[in-house]
Enzyme design. Structure first.
Site, PDB file in Angstrom:
ATOM      1  N   CYS A  51       4.431  62.465  23.647  1.00  0.00           N
ATOM      2  CA  CYS A  51       5.371  61.637  22.820  1.00  0.00           C
ATOM      3  C   CYS A  51       5.335  60.273  22.755  1.00  0.00           C
ATOM      4  CB  CYS A  51       6.893  61.931  23.169  1.00  0.00           C
ATOM      5  SG  CYS A  51       7.248  63.689  23.174  1.00  0.00           S
TER       6      CYS A  51
ATOM      7  N   LYS B 112      -3.193  73.480  19.106  1.00  0.00           N
ATOM      8  CA  LYS B 112      -4.655  73.616  19.110  1.00  0.00           C
ATOM      9  C   LYS B 112      -5.031  74.451  20.322  1.00  0.00           C
ATOM     10  CE  LYS B 112      -6.657  69.464  19.700  1.00  0.00           C
ATOM     11  NZ  LYS B 112      -7.516  68.488  19.743  1.00  0.00           N
TER      12      LYS B 112
ATOM     13  N   CYS C 152       6.580  60.377  28.730  1.00  0.00           N
ATOM     14  CA  CYS C 152       5.648  61.505  28.270  1.00  0.00           C
ATOM     15  C   CYS C 152       4.413  61.022  27.243  1.00  0.00           C
ATOM     16  CB  CYS C 152       6.555  62.248  27.360  1.00  0.00           C
ATOM     17  SG  CYS C 152       5.744  63.402  26.635  1.00  0.00           S
TER      18      CYS C 152
ATOM     19  N   HIS D 228       0.847  68.923   9.564  1.00  0.00           N
ATOM     20  CA  HIS D 228       0.561  67.613   8.908  1.00  0.00           C
ATOM     21  C   HIS D 228       0.754  67.753   7.307  1.00  0.00           C
ATOM     22  CE1 HIS D 228      -1.746  67.472  12.974  1.00  0.00           C
ATOM     23  NE2 HIS D 228      -0.677  66.619  12.785  1.00  0.00           N
TER      24      HIS D 228
HETATM   25  N1  MSP Z   1       1.850  59.130  15.172  1.00  0.00           N
HETATM   26  C1  MSP Z   1       3.221  59.625  15.168  1.00  0.00           C
HETATM   27  C2  MSP Z   1       3.797  58.960  13.869  1.00  0.00           C
HETATM   28  C3  MSP Z   1       4.046  57.538  13.551  1.00  0.00           C
HETATM   29  S1  MSP Z   1       4.664  57.203  12.104  1.00  0.00           S
HETATM   30  C4  MSP Z   1       4.932  55.464  12.296  1.00  0.00           C
HETATM   31  C5  MSP Z   1       3.215  60.841  15.196  1.00  0.00           C
HETATM   32  N2  MSP Z   1       2.068  61.589  14.505  1.00  0.00           N
HETATM   33  S2  MSP Z   1       1.888  63.281  14.606  1.00  0.00           S
HETATM   34  O1  MSP Z   1       0.356  63.543  14.190  1.00  0.00           O
HETATM   35  O2  MSP Z   1       2.408  63.881  15.773  1.00  0.00           O
HETATM   36  O3  MSP Z   1       2.856  63.695  13.469  1.00  0.00           O
HETATM   37  C6  MSP Z   1       3.966  63.863  13.542  1.00  0.00           C
HETATM   38  C7  MSP Z   1       4.597  64.396  11.913  1.00  0.00           C
HETATM   39  O4  MSP Z   1       3.445  65.523  11.573  1.00  0.00           O
HETATM   40  C8  MSP Z   1       6.039  65.216  11.926  1.00  0.00           C
HETATM   41  O5  MSP Z   1       6.969  64.241  11.899  1.00  0.00           O
HETATM   42  C9  MSP Z   1       5.585  65.942  10.664  1.00  0.00           C
HETATM   43  O6  MSP Z   1       5.785  64.927   9.737  1.00  0.00           O
HETATM   44  C10 MSP Z   1       4.040  66.493  10.674  1.00  0.00           C
HETATM   45  N3  MSP Z   1       4.182  67.601  11.548  1.00  0.00           N
HETATM   46  C11 MSP Z   1       3.386  68.062  12.417  1.00  0.00           C
HETATM   47  N4  MSP Z   1       3.372  69.422  12.947  1.00  0.00           N
HETATM   48  C12 MSP Z   1       4.490  69.904  12.272  1.00  0.00           C
HETATM   49  C13 MSP Z   1       5.083  70.782  12.329  1.00  0.00           C
HETATM   50  N5  MSP Z   1       4.701  71.992  12.926  1.00  0.00           N
HETATM   51  N6  MSP Z   1       6.214  71.162  11.222  1.00  0.00           N
HETATM   52  C14 MSP Z   1       6.624  70.302  10.320  1.00  0.00           C
HETATM   53  N7  MSP Z   1       6.140  69.047  10.316  1.00  0.00           N
HETATM   54  C15 MSP Z   1       5.139  68.834  11.219  1.00  0.00           C
HETATM   55  O7  MSP Z   1       4.317  61.637  15.438  1.00  0.00           O
END
Ligand code: MSP
Length: 513
Positions: free
Chosen positions: A128, A301, A125, A20
């Site tokens: 997702c 996690k 899922c 994040h």
């Molecule tokens: N809640 C949705 C997003 C809604 S936006 C309208 C979501 N959340 S998430 O917490 O799963 O966050 C996904 C995003 O976190 C990814 O698109 C990226 O920006 C970031 N990342 C989380 N883990 C990551 C990695 N391991 N590598 C790169 N980016 C990562 O999806």
């Protein structure tokens, strides 16, 4: 001019980790860069708090959904404070202002006939928060991201007529001259989206009847808005839609939605279709970076292999943690990170290259010139060379969101000055030519000032510190804003002859494994 940049809003079932942070720091660096270029910047981030996933996580922890959301959303804010993130606002989807925005968009789509009700059965899922067709799953029938089997669900839902937007989406994505052109980057991902779009679009689920933890549909309160539709609307909530018309008109459309490739489809296709349907302009750019793994494994996690922002900051300091997070892998493709890789990059780029430049320049100024910027005829050729190099390679890479390349050009600039020090061999000049020595030290200080201004978006605190160390006058931010507008180095440079240099502790102490 305005610049509106967003990060995804993060799910509150997980703790903030370096994945994040990657997107958030990158967005922060771009926001700071645009501010230095005199844009009126709005930078939005936040948390995604509705849906089945959150309910399940809360249940597991013995909390109510809202308790979990309050607690975890605060953790994201803390992480961003720790990392010195300069977001303008932070949206939570459980806020009343967001409900107003969702109501308005959803009702508009309904009134325009883009929503219909139908019985649906599909493989869902929860990780997702989406349905999958069998063909989208792996050979074991599992979701590619979570490696779990989606569950068969059947319910009477509302659907969004995504299929009717195929033509208008293709036009806007492929035609660069379209007045509503949406630029999907990088190129390969754009081509993937186009390829998929050409195959045709299926209508998508717009509401859930079984999930109470969500925003009720304004036209059927028994159902809640599907969490992805709810989440995407945060991008207009954050800039005042539908209440603050002035703010909304000023900042919409977004200039960049930044995210990883996992959610590019939602942003480039579904979000765009919602906006077209609601008669709102499309974002100008949707940029998806790669996903990174830790030591070759997906970060999770439950596997216990996540790096938290705090761990990074404890080990390298805030500014170095920011720099390392976004420069370790090229910005765009997937990549792998490791503690060894982070430490190696820290020592190479920061402790050795940058740290060395500063510490030896200061030591010489201290030893030979009583810690004052030497009184000498201004000599700016080195600063000008550095400025030209950075103008050619730093600025365009920042504008094209190639952050690792921008950082590489900074390293090249630092190396250029370090090499010049080797060539000049000031320690020899100290015995033979004090006049030339003064000119040399003066020129290193001026070149370092130019480097510090470019380093600001990556390392906001240490760049200011470097600015003070070199005896530069005035505020670095105000000076940089002016410099990035006119690209003029004053005749006396930024570190004026006779100014006091300020010694400081070692900026980048070497880190061992
Ligand atoms: N809640 C949705 C997003 C809604 S936006 C309208 C979501 N959340 S998430 O917490 O799963 O966050 C996904 C995003 O976190 C990814 O698109 C990226 O920006 C970031 N990342 C989380 N883990 C990551 C990695 N391991 N590598 C790169 N980016 C990562 O999806």
């Amino acid at each position: 001019m305005k610049f509106y940049i967003t990060t995804p809003i993060y799910y509150v079932n997980d703790i903030p980790h370096v994945g994040h942070s990657y997107t958030t720091i990158a967005a922060d660096i771009l926001a700071r860069w645009k501010r230095l270029n005199n844009y009126d910047v709005f930078f939005l981030t936040g948390t995604d708090e509705h849906g089945a996933k959150i309910v399940a996580a809360a249940k597991e922890k013995g909390k109510t959904a809202l308790e979990l959301c309050d607690e975890m959303s605060a953790k994201f804010r803390e992480a961003w404070d720790l990392l010195n993130i300069s977001n303008t606002d932070f949206v939570r989807t459980t806020e009343q202002r967001h409900v107003l925005a969702v109501d308005k968009v959803v009702q508009t789509l309904f009134d325009k006939g883009f929503i219909f009700s139908r019985k649906y059965e599909g493989l869902y899922c929860v990780g997702c928060e989406r349905f999958y067709a069998q063909k989208d799953l792996d050979e074991n029938g599992c979701c590619h991201f979570h490696k779990t089997k989606p569950v068969l669900q059947s319910e009477e839902n509302y659907f969004f007529k995504l299929s009717s937007f195929q033509g208008s989406l293709l036009e806007r994505i492929t035609d660069k001259n379209h007045k509503e052109h949406i630029d999907i980057q990088p190129e390969e991902r754009r081509n993937e989206i186009i390829g998929k779009l050409k195959l045709g679009l299926e209508d998508v689920s717009f509401s859930r009847s079984a999930i109470e933890w969500g925003i009720p549909l304004p036209f059927d309160k028994k159902q809640t808005v599907y969490v992805w539709i709810d989440a995407l609307i945060n991008y207009v909530t954050g800039i005042g839609y539908p209440v603050d018309e002035t703010k909304f008109q000023k900042f919409w459309p977004a200039d960049v939605h930044l995210m990883a490739k996992d959610i590019l489809w939602f942003h480039s296709v579904i979000w765009s279709a919602i906006l077209i349907g609601a008669d709102l302009p499309l974002p100008k750019k949707v940029y998806s970076h790669g996903f990174f793994t830790l030591n070759g494994n997906k970060m999770s996690k439950s596997l216990g292999n996540v790096i938290s922002p705090k761990e990074l900051v404890d080990k390298y300091g805030v500014d170095a943690a920011r720099y390392l997070t976004v420069t370790l892998i090229p910005f765009g493709p997937d990549g792998d990170i490791s503690w060894q890789g982070l430490t190696l990059k820290y020592n190479t780029d920061l402790a050795n290259n940058l740290g060395n430049l500063i510490s030896r320049t200061i030591k010489m100024a201290e030893k030979y010139f009583d810690l004052l910027v030497p009184q000498t005829t201004p000599n700016l050729w080195l600063a000008k060379n550095v400025a030209t190099l950075l103008q050619e390679s730093f600025a365009p890479n920042m504008d094209n969101i190639q952050l690792h390349k921008a950082a590489e050009s900074l390293q090249n600039a630092i190396t250029l000055v370090n090499k010049q020090i080797e060539t000049d061999a000031p320690w020899k000049l100290a015995r033979t030519d004090m006049v030339k020595l003064a000119t040399c030290i003066y020129s290193y200080l001026q070149a370092t000032d130019i480097i510090a201004m470019h380093l600001l978006p990556f390392m906001p605190t240490l760049s200011e510190e470097i600015w003070r160390i070199t005896g530069a006058t005035g505020s670095i931010i105000e000076t940089a804003k002016k410099y990035f507008t006119d690209r003029i180095i004053p005749e006396t440079g930024f570190s004026v002859a006779g100014s006091q240099l300020r010694v400081s502790g070692i900026l980048f102490p070497r880190v061992t494994e």
